[in-house]
Write an enzyme that holds these catalytic residues in place. Structure first.
Site, PDB file in Angstrom:
ATOM      1  N   GLU A  36      -6.673 -10.047 -13.185  1.00 11.44           N
ATOM      2  CA  GLU A  36      -5.787 -10.030 -12.016  1.00 11.44           C
ATOM      3  C   GLU A  36      -5.657 -11.397 -11.383  1.00 11.44           C
ATOM      4  O   GLU A  36      -4.893 -11.581 -10.439  1.00 11.44           O
ATOM      5  CB  GLU A  36      -6.346  -9.081 -10.943  1.00 11.44           C
ATOM      6  CG  GLU A  36      -6.472  -7.663 -11.387  1.00 11.44           C
ATOM      7  CD  GLU A  36      -7.085  -6.811 -10.306  1.00 11.44           C
ATOM      8  OE1 GLU A  36      -6.332  -6.177  -9.558  1.00 11.44           O
ATOM      9  OE2 GLU A  36      -8.323  -6.799 -10.186  1.00 11.44           O
ATOM     10  N   GLY A  43      -3.924  -6.447 -14.390  1.00 11.91           N
ATOM     11  CA  GLY A  43      -3.502  -5.880 -13.103  1.00 11.91           C
ATOM     12  C   GLY A  43      -2.369  -6.751 -12.583  1.00 11.91           C
ATOM     13  O   GLY A  43      -2.586  -7.735 -11.869  1.00 11.91           O
ATOM     14  N   ARG A  93      -8.634   4.216  -9.311  1.00 11.97           N
ATOM     15  CA  ARG A  93      -9.050   3.336  -8.206  1.00 11.97           C
ATOM     16  C   ARG A  93     -10.076   4.113  -7.385  1.00 11.97           C
ATOM     17  O   ARG A  93      -9.710   4.897  -6.516  1.00 11.97           O
ATOM     18  CB  ARG A  93      -7.846   2.969  -7.344  1.00 11.97           C
ATOM     19  CG  ARG A  93      -6.780   2.117  -8.046  1.00 11.97           C
ATOM     20  CD  ARG A  93      -5.560   2.000  -7.149  1.00 11.97           C
ATOM     21  NE  ARG A  93      -4.658   0.930  -7.500  1.00 11.97           N
ATOM     22  CZ  ARG A  93      -3.468   1.095  -8.075  1.00 11.97           C
ATOM     23  NH1 ARG A  93      -3.064   2.309  -8.399  1.00 11.97           N
ATOM     24  NH2 ARG A  93      -2.687   0.061  -8.319  1.00 11.97           N
ATOM     25  N   CYS A 135      -1.968  -2.339 -16.249  1.00 12.19           N
ATOM     26  CA  CYS A 135      -2.139  -1.166 -15.382  1.00 12.19           C
ATOM     27  C   CYS A 135      -1.560  -1.407 -13.985  1.00 12.19           C
ATOM     28  O   CYS A 135      -1.746  -0.591 -13.096  1.00 12.19           O
ATOM     29  CB  CYS A 135      -3.600  -0.764 -15.286  1.00 12.19           C
ATOM     30  SG  CYS A 135      -4.622  -2.007 -14.483  1.00 12.19           S
ATOM     31  N   HIS A 149       0.820  -1.212   0.000  1.00 11.59           N
ATOM     32  CA  HIS A 149       0.000   0.000   0.000  1.00 11.59           C
ATOM     33  C   HIS A 149       0.857   1.267   0.000  1.00 11.59           C
ATOM     34  O   HIS A 149       0.677   2.168  -0.835  1.00 11.59           O
ATOM     35  CB  HIS A 149      -0.917  -0.043   1.235  1.00 11.59           C
ATOM     36  CG  HIS A 149      -1.834   1.122   1.344  1.00 11.59           C
ATOM     37  ND1 HIS A 149      -1.552   2.216   2.124  1.00 11.59           N
ATOM     38  CD2 HIS A 149      -3.019   1.380   0.751  1.00 11.59           C
ATOM     39  CE1 HIS A 149      -2.539   3.083   2.020  1.00 11.59           C
ATOM     40  NE2 HIS A 149      -3.454   2.599   1.187  1.00 11.59           N
TER      41      HIS A 149
HETATM   42  C1  PEP Z   1      -3.263  -4.639  -9.783  1.00 15.48           C
HETATM   43  O1  PEP Z   1      -3.634  -5.521  -9.028  1.00 15.48           O
HETATM   44  O2  PEP Z   1      -2.347  -4.784 -10.606  1.00 15.48           O
HETATM   45  C2  PEP Z   1      -3.879  -3.301  -9.735  1.00 15.48           C
HETATM   46  C3  PEP Z   1      -3.543  -2.374 -10.594  1.00 15.48           C
HETATM   47  O3  PEP Z   1      -4.804  -3.080  -8.767  1.00 15.48           O
HETATM   48  P1  PEP Z   1      -4.464  -2.753  -7.231  1.00 15.48           P
HETATM   49  O4  PEP Z   1      -3.027  -2.433  -7.137  1.00 15.48           O
HETATM   50  O5  PEP Z   1      -5.353  -1.626  -6.867  1.00 15.48           O
HETATM   51  O6  PEP Z   1      -4.852  -4.022  -6.553  1.00 15.48           O
HETATM   52 MG    MG Z   2      -5.524  -5.344  -8.037  1.00 19.16          MG
END
Ligand code: PEP
Ligand code: MG
Length: 850
Positions: free
Chosen positions: A717, A738, A533, A803, A426
Site C-alpha cells: 500500500e 491495496g 478488514r 484488493c 470511509h
Molecule cells: C487499500 O488501501 O487499498 C485497502 C484495501 O485498505 P483500506 O481501504 O482498508 O485502507
Molecule cells: Mg489501506
C-alpha cells in the site's frame, strides 16, 4: 465510414445487392436481411454514406432516375440509416410525391377526406422539417374549412413560392435537408456524445408507400416477441386498424394491442390470420437475425408487409433475459450471450434502482459512490439512524463525512449522503460493502447537525424526518419518494454468471469483513475472501468498550486482560467466516487503523467514556489528545502498531489459529488461513511480525495437536513496499496491492478530502478520471507492475492480487489479467461485474493469443 469520392448513388435492396452496415447503415442492412428471408418488404432503395455526404455538399443524385424505380405515380418515404441506431439522425419523412394531381387520383380510390389528410400531413412536414418554415400557420390551417387549400396558401405566403408539385424536386429537397441535418454541428456533437466516431456516416432508405394507400381494410403497427421492459417472451406491440369506412370519414385508426387482452380489442381477436402470419415473421426474424427485433408493418388488403426492423431498445434487466433466452434456444452461443451484456450494466440488476421513467426533483448532486436507490426519512446522526431503524422507519443518513464510529448508523440506514469525501472515503467503501446507495462529495449543500437541516444549493431547506430518495447510481438525491425497480437476481442472471465462470481465467474474491458480508460474497459466488478488514469487527458496542479499555490500559497486564476478553470474540468471528466460506480461502488483514479512531471525538462521547471506564474526564481528554496525530493516515497505523504494540496482533493471530483448529475439526477439512500485514514499507517490519506469528503457530499446533498450515502475506500500500517488493516477497507467500492507500500515497492525495477538488481537476483535464475510482494505470499501475516483477524475480510462485476498491472495475480486471495476477478482490456487490468482465476478456483475448 465515409469514403472520399465514394459515389455509388443508390442501390435497390435485393438479396444480392452490395449493402453493408458500414456503407449503408444498419436499417438498410436489416431490410436486406428481411428480403433475404423472403419476407414481404415494399420496394426499397438505399443511399450509401458516400452518396448522402455528396448530397450534403450540394451534389445530389439523379432523383428522377431514383423515382423511376417506384413506378408511374410514386409515393415514398425516406428514413435515416446510420451504422448504430443509438447515434440518432434526422426524422423520417413520409408521403413524398403527394401533390394536387395525386391527391385527386387518390380521392377516387380512398375518398376525398382520406386523400386530403395524407396531403395535408405531407405539406406540413415538408414545410416545417424540410423548408424550415414557422409551424404556426400550418397548425392553424388544420382548423380551416379546406385545410389543404389553407396549408398551400400558408406555404406560398411563408416561402414566397408555391408548394413544389414535382415529386423529383420534393425528393431532392428532402434528401438535402436530411443530409445537411446529419452534418450539422449540434447533431455531430450529440452523436459523438453517444459514442459515434467523428466521421460517422449517414445512409438513407427510400421506400415505396403506394401499397399502403390502396383500398380495402388496412392498418399499421409494430410487433415484438418480448416485453421490452422485462425481457419476458410474449408478443407485444400495437396495431392501428383503419377500415375503408374510417378512411372515408377521415377518422383516425382504432388502436389495439396485438396479442389478445381479456375484455379489450386486439389484433389477435380481430384478425387472427394476419396476427398469426405476423407472429411467424417475427419468430423467423428472431431465429435468423439472432436478436429481438421490433418489426414495423402495414396491413394492406389482409396482407402484412414489413417496412422496417430495429433492435428492441432495452434496459439491462431485459438484456440479460433476452441474451440468455436466445442462447438457451440455440440461436446464439452462451459465449455470444456473455458478450452481449456489458459488465457494468449488471449493477442495475444487483440493487433496487430508481425507476428511470420516474419524475425527478433533484435536490443535490455528488459523486455516485455506491449504486442503487432507496427512500427514507432524513437523519443527521448515526444514533438517529439506529433509533429510526428500531422503529422500522427507513432513513437516509446525511453526514459531513462518516467515521468508523458511524458504522452502526450506516448499517441502520437505507442510504447515505456525505458532504465531503471521494470514491474511497470511509462512507463510500462501507456503503459499497453493504450494498447501500451512497453519494459522497455533495459539496454544494450545507448540513447543520445541530439544527438538523440540510440546505440545498438552490436554498431549499430539508429537516430531520423529511422524505428523500438517494439515487446512488446517478449520484443524485431527490425530493420525496420515487418509484423503484426491484433487483433481478433471478435464474437467468445466475445462468449467465455460470457461463462467465466457465470461461474466465482470473480469480475473483470478495472483500468481506463480517459474517453478513461473507454470506453475500458466497451468494455472489466469490472464490474466497480477498480482504477481511478485522477492525470492522470491533465496532459492536460491547466490543468497542473492551477495545477502549485496551487503549486506556495503564500497563501491560491491564492491556493483556482487555485483549484476552477480545480474543474469544475474534475467534468466534473467524470460525463463522471459515464456516460460511466452506473451505474457500479467507484472507484476514491484521489491525490497520490508528487507535484514536476507536475513541470519541466530541465532549459528550468523552463524558460517556469517562463514566464507563470510571476515570476523570480530564484523564480521558488527555489520553485522547495524546493519541491525536497531525496526519493519522501516515501515522501510527497498520504494521507500525503491530511493531510498537505487538500484543494486538498476537491476540488476533491466536484468534485466527484457534479458529483454524476449531473450524478444521468441525468441518473435517483443513482450513488454511491467510494472514495479511497492512501498510508495510520495510522488510524488517515483516520479519518482526512474521517471527511472532510463526512462534504462535508453533504454540497452537503443539497445544491443539493439529498440524495446520497458514499463509502469510503483505499488503502493498506504500510506494516503498512496491519498490522493495523483491526483498519483502522473500517473507511473503502473497502480495495484495491495496490500491486505495497506494493511490493516496503515490499522488500524495488524501482519499478523504480529494472529493473537494476532484471535480475541478477532472473537468480541467488535470486527471483524466478520479484515480480513486479508476485505477491510474500509468502511475499507480507502474508501481503494480514493478512490484509484481520484483516479487516474482525473488519468489516465482508468489500469489498476486489487488484488493483496493478498484478491484471490481472491468479496466482493473483487465490490467491485472494482463499483468498475470492471480485474482482481484472487491466489494461483494461488484463481484458479478468483475466475473463478467473477466469472462469478456477471456473471450476477446484468450491467454496465449494476446
Ligand atoms: C487499500 O488501501 O487499498 C485497502 C484495501 O485498505 P483500506 O481501504 O482498508 O485502507
Ligand atoms: Mg489501506
Amino acid at each position: 465510414m465515409l469514403k472520399a469520392g465514394d459515389r455509388d448513388d443508390f442501390t435497390l435492396i435485393t438479396p444480392e445487392a452490395e449493402i453493408s452496415e458500414s456503407s449503408h447503415g444498419g436499417r438498410a442492412k436489416c431490410l436486406q436481411r428481411l428480403v433475404r428471408l423472403g419476407l414481404p418488404v415494399p420496394r426499397t432503395v438505399a443511399l450509401s454514406f458516400g452518396a448522402v455526404h455528396e448530397i450534403a455538399e450540394g451534389r445530389g443524385p439523379d432523383t428522377a432516375r431514383l423515382l423511376a424505380a417506384f413506378g408511374e405515380a410514386p409515393v415514398i418515404s425516406v428514413r435515416p440509416s446510420s451504422e448504430d441506431p443509438d447515434w440518432g439522425g434526422p426524422g423520417a419523412i413520409l408521403h413524398i410525391g403527394m401533390n394536387d394531381a395525386r391527391r385527386d387520383a387518390l380521392a377516387e380510390r380512398i375518398g376525398r377526406k382520406a386523400a386530403d389528410r395524407l396531403y395535408l400531413r405531407f405539406i406540413t412536414t415538408f414545410a416545417c422539417e424540410v423548408a424550415r418554415l414557422d409551424p404556426e400557420p400550418f397548425e392553424e390551417a388544420i382548423e380551416a374549412a379546406d385545410p389543404v387549400a389553407a396549408a398551400l396558401a400558408a406555404y406560398l405566403d411563408e416561402a414566397d413560392e408555391p408548394f413544389p408539385q414535382n415529386p423529383a424536386r420534393q425528393l431532392d429537397e428532402v434528401l438535402r435537408s436530411m443530409a445537411r441535418a446529419w452534418e450539422g454541428v449540434s447533431a455531430r456533437l450529440l452523436r459523438q456524445a453517444r459514442g459515434a466516431p467523428v466521421d460517422a456516416g449517414l445512409g438513407l432508405v427510400v421506400q415505396d408507400m403506394a401499397h399502403g394507400l390502396g383500398p380495402g381494410e388496412s392498418g399499421s403497427g409494430r410487433i415484438r416477441t418480448i416485453d421490452p421492459l422485462t425481457g419476458e417472451r410474449r408478443v407485444t406491440g400495437l396495431y392501428k386498424r383503419k377500415s375503408m369506412e374510417m378512411r372515408a370519414l377521415g377518422l383516425a385508426g382504432e388502436r389495439m394491442a396485438l396479442a389478445a387482452v381479456p375484455g379489450e380489442a386486439s389484433m389477435e381477436a380481430t384478425a387472427p390470420a394476419i396476427y398469426g402470419e405476423l407472429v411467424g415473421m417475427a419468430e423467423l426474424c428472431r431465429a435468423r437475425l439472432r436478436d429481438e427485433l421490433e418489426l414495423k408493418f402495414i396491413v394492406v388488403e389482409d396482407r402484412p408487409l414489413l417496412l422496417d426492423a430495429v433492435r428492441v431498445p432495452r434496459g439491462a434487466r431485459a438484456n440479460v433475459k433476452i441474451a440468455v433466452a436466445l442462447a438457451q434456444d440455440g440461436i446464439i452461443t452462451p459465449e455470444e450471450a456473455l458478450l452481449r451484456v456489458e459488465p457494468q450494466s449488471l449493477a442495475e440488476l444487483l440493487h433496487t434502482q430508481v425507476d428511470p421513467e420516474a419524475e425527478r426533483d433533484v435536490i443535490l448532486r455528488g459523486i455516485a459512490a455506491s449504486p442503487g436507490g432507496a427512500t427514507g426519512r432524513l437523519v443527521f446522526t448515526a444514533r438517529a439512524a439506529q433509533a429510526s431503524a428500531s422503529h422500522e422507519i427507513p432513513c437516509i443518513l446525511v453526514r459531513r463525512e462518516t467515521k468508523p464510529e458511524d458504522i452502526r448508523g450506516m448499517h441502520a440506514a437505507q442510504g447515505i449522503v456525505t458532504e465531503r469525501g471521494g470514491m474511497t472515503s470511509h462512507a463510500a467503501v462501507i456503503a459499497r460493502g453493504l450494498g447501500l446507495p451512497c453519494i459522497v462529495g455533495a459539496g454544494r449543500v450545507s448540513i447543520s447537525v445541530r439544527k438538523k437541516t440540510l440546505v440545498t444549493a438552490d436554498g431549499r431547506v430539508f429537516r430531520e424526518g423529511d422524505l428523500v430518495t438517494v439515487d446512488g447510481t446517478r449520484g443524485e438525491a431527490l425530493c420525496g419518494a420515487v418509484a423503484m425497480l426491484e433487483p433481478a437476481l433471478d435464474r437467468d442472471f445466475n445462468t449467465l454468471m455460470g457461463w462467465a465462470d466457465a470461461v474466465r481465467d482470473i480469480g475473483i474474491r470478495a472483500n468481506a469483513d463480517t459474517p453478513d458480508d461473507a454470506r453475500m460474497a458466497h451468494m455472489f459466488n466469490a472464490e474466497g475472501i480477498g480482504l477481511c478488514r478485522t477492525e470492522h469487527m470491533f465496532f459492536e458496542p460491547a466490543r468497542l468498550n473492551v477495545m477502549r479499555e485496551m487503549i486506556f490500559a495503564d500497563d501491560e497486564t491491564d492491556r493483556q486482560a482487555a485483549l484476552e476478553r477480545l480474543l474469544p470474540m475474534q475467534r468466534d468471528d473467524f470460525v463463522e467466516l471459515f464456516r460460511i466460506m466452506g473451505g474457500a480461502p479467507v484472507c484476514i488483514r491484521l489491525f490497520d487503523p490508528p487507535l484514536h479512531e476507536f475513541l470519541p471525538s466530541d465532549r459528550e462521547g468523552m463524558m460517556g467514556l469517562a463514566e464507563s471506564l470510571d476515570l476523570p474526564l480530564s484523564d480521558v481528554i488527555r489520553r485522547v489528545e495524546s493519541l491525536a496525530e497531525f496526519n493519522p493516515m501516515l501515522g501510527m497505523r497498520g504494521v507500525r502498531l503491530g511493531v510498537t504494540v505487538p500484543e494486538i496482533y498476537d491476540m488476533q493471530v491466536r484468534a485466527i489459529f484457534d479458529a483454524t483448529v476449531e473450524a478444521s475439526r468441525q468441518a473435517g477439512v483443513a482450513v488454511v488461513p491467510e494472514i495479511m500485514i497492512p501498510l508495510v514499507s520495510a522488510r524488517r517490519e515483516v520479519e518482526l511480525v512474521k517471527s511472532r506469528i510463526d512462534a504462535l503457530a508453533a504454540a497452537v499446533r503443539v497445544e491443539s495437536g493439529l498440524a495446520f498450515d497458514y499463509r502469510l502475506g503483505v499488503m502493498v500500500e506504500t510506494p516503498r513496499a512496491a519498490l522493495r517488493a523483491g526483498e519483502i516477497a522473500a517473507n511473503a507467500a502473497f502480495l495484495s496491492f491495496g490500491t486505495n492507500d497506494l493511490t493516496q500515497m503515490t499522488y500524495g492525495l488524501s482519499r478523504d478530502d480529494a472529493g473537494r477538488f476532484m471535480g475541478t481537476y477532472v473537468s480541467n483535464g488535470v486527471f483524466h478520471e478520479d484515480p480513486f475510482h479508476t485505477l491510474d494505470q500509468e502511475g499507480v499501475g507502474e508501481l503494480l507492475l514493478l512490484g509484481s516483477e520484483r516479487a516474482r524475480a525473488v519468489r516465482p510462485g508468489v500469489v498476486l492480487s489487488v484488493c483496493g476498491e478498484h478491484g471490481g472495475s472491468p479496466d482493473t480486471v483487465e490490467f491485472c489479467r494482463n499483468a498475470g495476477f492471480d485474482y482481484v478482490s472487491c466489494s461483494p456487490f461488484r463481484v458479478p461485474v468483475a466475473r463478467l468482465a473477466a469472462a469478456h476478456l477471456a473471450l476477446k483475448a484468450p491467454k496465449g493469443k494476446t
